[in-house]
Design an enzyme around this catalytic site. Sequence first.
Site, PDB file in Angstrom:
ATOM      1  N   ARG A 156      53.775 -17.039  20.186  1.00 37.55           N
ATOM      2  CA  ARG A 156      53.762 -15.597  20.371  1.00 37.55           C
ATOM      3  C   ARG A 156      54.987 -15.025  19.682  1.00 37.55           C
ATOM      4  NH1 ARG A 156      52.645 -17.771  25.598  1.00 37.55           N
ATOM      5  NH2 ARG A 156      50.539 -17.272  26.347  1.00 37.55           N
ATOM      6  N   LYS A 182      55.073 -16.951  28.571  1.00 42.85           N
ATOM      7  CA  LYS A 182      54.822 -15.987  29.640  1.00 42.85           C
ATOM      8  C   LYS A 182      55.156 -16.592  30.991  1.00 42.85           C
ATOM      9  CE  LYS A 182      51.214 -13.168  27.459  1.00 42.85           C
ATOM     10  NZ  LYS A 182      49.822 -12.683  27.550  1.00 42.85           N
ATOM     11  N   HIS A 249      50.268 -11.400  15.630  1.00 45.35           N
ATOM     12  CA  HIS A 249      49.486 -12.096  16.657  1.00 45.35           C
ATOM     13  C   HIS A 249      48.254 -12.753  16.063  1.00 45.35           C
ATOM     14  CE1 HIS A 249      48.644 -13.133  20.769  1.00 45.35           C
ATOM     15  NE2 HIS A 249      47.421 -12.651  20.672  1.00 45.35           N
ATOM     16  N   HIS A 275      48.412 -21.609  27.375  1.00 48.50           N
ATOM     17  CA  HIS A 275      47.475 -20.893  28.247  1.00 48.50           C
ATOM     18  C   HIS A 275      47.393 -21.572  29.605  1.00 48.50           C
ATOM     19  CE1 HIS A 275      45.105 -19.014  24.665  1.00 48.50           C
ATOM     20  NE2 HIS A 275      46.156 -18.308  25.001  1.00 48.50           N
TER      21      HIS A 275
END
Length: 303
Positions: A156, A182, A249, A275
């Site tokens: 990212r 994240k 992205h 993920h």
Amino acid sequence: MTADAARTGFLTWMEQERHAAANTVEAYGHALAGFLGFLTRHLGGEPDLAALAALRAADIRAWLAALANDKLVAASRAQHLSALRGFFRYLTRRHNVEIAAVRLVSTARTRPALPRALTIDQARDVTDHVGDVADDPAIQARDIAFFSLLYGSGLRIAEALGLDVRDAIALRTSLSLTVIGKGSKTRIVPVLPAVRAAIEDWLALHPDRQSDSPLFLGARGKRLDPAVAQKVLRTYRRLAGLPEHATPHALRHSFATHLLASGSDLRSIQDLLGHASLSTTQRYTAVDDTALLAVWRKTHPRG
């Protein structure tokens, strides 16, 4: 009053009192005309305000199901339902007609749009030549290293910008980076030799090689701003004639898509992308059926 007459009054109110855009009024009018046409068939006659007040949630759901059968996507069904809610609120305020059934119907779920993948040649074009945007050799090296990392390791933009000089130095004895994704979750990502070489070229020109300095610097010597990185690629894609979906992205999306098309398994791609859910990876790495069929034929024992 007929429901269609009320629809006309609603559209006039939107245009003259709410000053809604012409496109919005037209879209609402089209959606409501379709709804009232459905009700005429569904109820066996043209509806009036009393018929609208007597509607059940099942009637509205039947309309949404008919839209789905007509191949209307979820986002469009949600827009149609939004128009209906606005119309019913108008009826409550102007005609004292309360239609409680609509509150029992949920909006159609929509998935956020995913970026389109670049072709392999387009992605290589970016990583090889994005430095052409700048005149300064140091900025050229920085941009090539940065975008090579996005495509080569699937990072990212925030993950790449969060790296420090110490991370680049560690690559001299390691084949991977530890990045913070994240939710402050860390993961280890492999770094290709070509990407390590691009980072080393940038490090040689880096104006502040203290270990705790940001790896990617802006013009003022602070950590590179995401908006600046996006502008660099936006400028390059116009110079090179690349499509509008060539964004930072999209390089991460291309990384995953190209791996899947080459036969990598979803579980590995999930780990590389960071993920939490495999279902996210399945949506994110959508590739064409031809590529998937080729992988199946190559890897299945009976292929």
